[in-house]
Design an enzyme around this catalytic site. Sequence first.
Site, PDB file in Angstrom:
ATOM      1  N   SER A  61      -1.909  10.009 -15.179  1.00  0.00           N
ATOM      2  CA  SER A  61      -2.527   9.411 -14.091  1.00  0.00           C
ATOM      3  C   SER A  61      -2.072   7.969 -14.605  1.00  0.00           C
ATOM      4  O   SER A  61      -2.175   7.011 -13.469  1.00  0.00           O
ATOM      5  CB  SER A  61      -3.880   9.440 -13.905  1.00  0.00           C
ATOM      6  OG  SER A  61      -4.048  10.623 -13.033  1.00  0.00           O
ATOM      7  N   LYS A  64       0.130   6.081 -11.881  1.00  0.00           N
ATOM      8  CA  LYS A  64      -0.471   5.335 -10.699  1.00  0.00           C
ATOM      9  C   LYS A  64      -0.536   3.716 -10.855  1.00  0.00           C
ATOM     10  O   LYS A  64      -0.344   3.208 -10.000  1.00  0.00           O
ATOM     11  CB  LYS A  64      -2.078   5.682 -10.638  1.00  0.00           C
ATOM     12  CG  LYS A  64      -2.218   7.002 -10.066  1.00  0.00           C
ATOM     13  CD  LYS A  64      -3.649   7.435  -9.913  1.00  0.00           C
ATOM     14  CE  LYS A  64      -3.995   8.845  -9.396  1.00  0.00           C
ATOM     15  NZ  LYS A  64      -3.954   9.784 -10.284  1.00  0.00           N
ATOM     16  N   SER A 123      -9.356   7.158  -9.810  1.00  0.00           N
ATOM     17  CA  SER A 123      -7.980   7.817 -10.086  1.00  0.00           C
ATOM     18  C   SER A 123      -7.881   8.805  -9.019  1.00  0.00           C
ATOM     19  O   SER A 123      -7.276   9.940  -9.323  1.00  0.00           O
ATOM     20  CB  SER A 123      -7.919   8.365 -11.443  1.00  0.00           C
ATOM     21  OG  SER A 123      -6.453   8.630 -11.992  1.00  0.00           O
TER      22      SER A 123
END
Length: 414
Positions: A61, A64, A123
Amino acid sequence: MAVWLVVLSLGSTGAHAAGTPGGEWVDNSLGLNVSSAILMAADTGQVLYEVNADAPRPPASMTKLMTEYIVLEEISNKRLSWDTVVTVSEEAASTPADGSQIYLAQGDQHTVKDLYIAMAVGSANDATIALADHISGTEQKFVEKMNETAKEMGLTSAHFTSATGLLDTTVISARDMATLARNILTKHPEFLEYSKIQQYKFRERDEDPMINYNWMLESNSSIQNFKQYAYQGVDGMKTGYISKAGYTFTGTVMRDGVRYISVVMNTESMGARFTETAKLYNYAFSTFEEKVAVPAKSVVESVEKVKLKKGVKTTVPVVTDADVSFYVKKGAEPKIELTAKQIPGEDELVAPIEAGQKIGTVTYTYTDEEGKKTEQTVNLVAAEPVEKAGWFRLTFRSIGNFFSDLFNGILDLF
């Protein structure tokens, strides 16, 4: 959202000499249990410590961060605003349930700001895809934009295949991840206003707020479940986990005006990514200090003036437009040398010149006690304006130059 209570039980740290399911750990002098890591000074980009930093790995993640950067770029370029209402696409609503999300339904409407916070704090994969779809039409089209942006940044190891990081086919090195983080902090410091949010209730009807996965935030120092990880000055940036990546974290910390960026990849647990990062920060604050080699507005020896054509003056004085500084070990006498300069040739610079106009560059090189070299390049700018000369002055200057050249030519005969 009972899931937030579950994650608190997963933060134990142990020791596996070989590594984790995410790969082998690499031996290093700080004893970091990681497959790769880097520590960078945010203001200069100087790398202060690295472990296997050029190896492309799945970032999970942390991906991102690129999505967050592009959203900020869209807002900066007036193609989006924080108040823009996004209608949730079918693609976003059908995000697999095996990761973080805020359970968006197709047709739901939320502002860019709310979705951005859900992405930065919780997230949330569905919020991330909703933003990607709004910007580019589909996630895949947005991925193309991510890779184009990575190329523009010079991220040579980066290959994005999703906006979220759920796919392990996305890879990037620790060095390039730190460079991406530095670009965000340099161009969009407002990012930190969102990354440091400790908790956020996405909808009024939600039973519990989202809790920031970054347990290292300074604001967690008074929260029982997280205070063992909280670190003074930490205000970002992004965690990640998938099995092939291990537990990852791109962080940033600022104390006494000094900001560092860190990346750790493939630690063994949710908590370990913060304890390993703390080792980097402890090393940074105990070991280094910033030394200004050349202050801003300084005259550089051997490049005090640059010749120009058609001005009321034949030269323009130049100075540095910013500090040249390096991070050196405390108490050390740094070896810093002027190693390169780039200035226009005699016939290249033409008046008029404005004060502050870029004229050229100079490069300084710092060599540490182990022989490692770090370069920093700074612009040379005009210290004062130079107006364009009138035809009368230029005519007489040409006549003067003619006779001067003629006289020198005669002398050369003897």
